[in-house]
Design an enzyme around this catalytic site. Structure first.
Site, PDB file in Angstrom:
ATOM      1  N   CYS A  12      -4.658  -7.484  -4.631  1.00 23.84           N
ATOM      2  CA  CYS A  12      -5.249  -6.309  -5.280  1.00 23.84           C
ATOM      3  C   CYS A  12      -5.659  -6.725  -6.682  1.00 23.84           C
ATOM      4  CB  CYS A  12      -4.265  -5.149  -5.328  1.00 23.84           C
ATOM      5  SG  CYS A  12      -4.905  -3.685  -6.189  1.00 23.84           S
ATOM      6  N   GLY A  13      -6.960  -6.621  -6.979  1.00 25.00           N
ATOM      7  CA  GLY A  13      -7.463  -7.097  -8.261  1.00 25.00           C
ATOM      8  C   GLY A  13      -6.951  -6.320  -9.451  1.00 25.00           C
ATOM      9  N   CYS A  52     -11.296  -0.087  -7.709  1.00 26.33           N
ATOM     10  CA  CYS A  52     -10.815  -1.125  -6.783  1.00 26.33           C
ATOM     11  C   CYS A  52     -11.292  -2.467  -7.306  1.00 26.33           C
ATOM     12  CB  CYS A  52     -11.325  -0.873  -5.367  1.00 26.33           C
ATOM     13  SG  CYS A  52     -10.723  -2.093  -4.173  1.00 26.33           S
ATOM     14  N   GLY A  53     -10.354  -3.315  -7.685  1.00 27.61           N
ATOM     15  CA  GLY A  53     -10.715  -4.606  -8.270  1.00 27.61           C
ATOM     16  C   GLY A  53     -11.331  -5.560  -7.269  1.00 27.61           C
ATOM     17  N   ASN A  98       0.834  -1.198   0.000  1.00 30.60           N
ATOM     18  CA  ASN A  98       0.000   0.000   0.000  1.00 30.60           C
ATOM     19  C   ASN A  98       0.872   1.253   0.000  1.00 30.60           C
ATOM     20  OD1 ASN A  98      -2.697  -1.103   0.139  1.00 30.60           O
ATOM     21  ND2 ASN A  98      -2.233  -1.756   2.222  1.00 30.60           N
ATOM     22  N   GLU A 151     -10.338   3.392   0.076  1.00 31.58           N
ATOM     23  CA  GLU A 151      -9.392   2.283   0.102  1.00 31.58           C
ATOM     24  C   GLU A 151      -8.486   2.337   1.322  1.00 31.58           C
ATOM     25  OE1 GLU A 151      -6.271   0.017  -2.904  1.00 31.58           O
ATOM     26  OE2 GLU A 151      -7.614   1.548  -3.672  1.00 31.58           O
ATOM     27  N   ARG A 152      -8.496   1.266   2.079  1.00 36.05           N
ATOM     28  CA  ARG A 152      -7.607   1.105   3.226  1.00 36.05           C
ATOM     29  C   ARG A 152      -6.156   1.122   2.751  1.00 36.05           C
ATOM     30  NH1 ARG A 152      -6.967  -4.715   6.117  1.00 36.05           N
ATOM     31  NH2 ARG A 152      -6.221  -5.064   3.994  1.00 36.05           N
ATOM     32  N   ASN A 182     -11.838  -1.987   3.602  1.00 37.50           N
ATOM     33  CA  ASN A 182     -12.143  -1.078   2.509  1.00 37.50           C
ATOM     34  C   ASN A 182     -13.648  -0.860   2.506  1.00 37.50           C
ATOM     35  OD1 ASN A 182      -9.415  -1.094   0.883  1.00 37.50           O
ATOM     36  ND2 ASN A 182      -9.857  -3.230   1.361  1.00 37.50           N
TER      37      ASN A 182
END
Length: 285
Positions: A77-78, A216-217, A68, A206-207, A188
């Site tokens: 993460c998508g 965000c995927g 992150n 998003e965290r 999230n």
């Protein structure tokens, strides 16, 4: 230390991707990662990815390490997965079908299209963890939110709203992200407006970014599951994200009704390549 990077984005969710097959990048140096990710003082991104060699005895093409922008490590993460898959394909590390090891487990990537730094990639994601649950969270101003809690590699809380454009994503998202129901790791927060067409619009707090993300995927996967479980929407479903792009979520019913065998399809694009000298980042705020 000089670091060569490629800047990529998946539906507006942007990342620094490093060819770290030599294992030289100090991913445990959270301060360095944060300086690289800083918008004004570094290169700027919503995540730093290191592509590393997988153990020779496994059948994985490579390992993806995701960090992150605050330097913390995330399991999955998508959108980043789609980007690293296109990066690996153009690097020659992976073919059109790839097996990727992540901290959340194994995922498969399919390169559906690829040309001059742009592509369409489908990710076969990890199975959602545990069982989904409904959690009520306090919001600013004495309001409450009903959250659909689900883990799609990282934790998410999906909140259905009548108009996603009217949501205070930062204020409400921060309250949900830090709610005791999601402690100690946090979550999230995805605000989802179901559309008459069967699709949805989504905005995400998003965290780790601690702000609204362009897309965000894993959040789109969570939204797809919530739409199927709570609204009876049949998958596949198109999720329209803040950047203006569309992510396609598909899946099949699993044990206990929770969707499994989830896939995420969407764009992956290169922006530029560069080299940063970490000495330049010393003292950056």
């Amino acid at each position: 230390m000089k670091i060569k990077f490629t800047k990529m984005h998946g539906a507006g969710n942007d990342f620094l991707i490093l060819d770290d097959r030599a294992g030289a990048f100090p991913d445990q140096d959270a301060a360095l990662v944060a300086r690289l990710a800083a918008r004004r003082f570094g290169v700027g991104c919503e995540g730093v990815l290191a592509l590393r060699l997988a153990d020779a005895v496994t059948d994985f093409d490579y390992k993806m390490v995701f960090l992150n922008p605050d330097g913390s490590r995330a399991a999955m993460c998508g959108n980043a997965s789609r980007c690293v898959a296109l990066f690996a394909f153009e690097l020659g590390v992976g073919g059109r079908c790839q097996r990727i090891l992540t901290d959340a487990g194994a995922i498969t990537a399919e390169i559906l299209e690829a040309s001059r730094g742009r592509g369409i990639v489908r990710i076969h994601a990890t199975k959602p963890c545990g069982r989904a649950a409904i959690v009520e969270v306090d919001l600013p101003g004495g309001r409450k939110a009903e959250c659909f809690k689900v883990d799609t590699g990282v934790p998410h809380a999906v909140v259905f709203v009548p108009d996603v454009a009217a949501v205070d994503v930062v204020g409400d998202g921060r309250a949900i992200r830090n709610a005791s129901a999601f402690s100690p790791a946090g979550t999230n927060a995805d605000f989802v407006e179901a559309l008459p067409s069967g699709g949805a619009r989504m905005r995400t707090y998003e965290r780790g970014v601690e702000a609204e993300s362009g897309a965000c995927g894993t959040g789109a996967l969570a939204a797809g599951i919530a739409l199927a479980e709570r609204r009876g929407v049949k998958l596949p479903v198109s999720i329209h994200v803040s950047s203006g792009d569309v992510l396609l979520v598909d899946g099949e019913p699993g044990d206990g009704g929770l969707c499994c065998a989830m896939t995420l399809t969407g764009p992956a694009r290169k922006g530029f390549e560069g080299v940063v000298d970490t000495d330049w980042l010393e003292g950056a705020n």
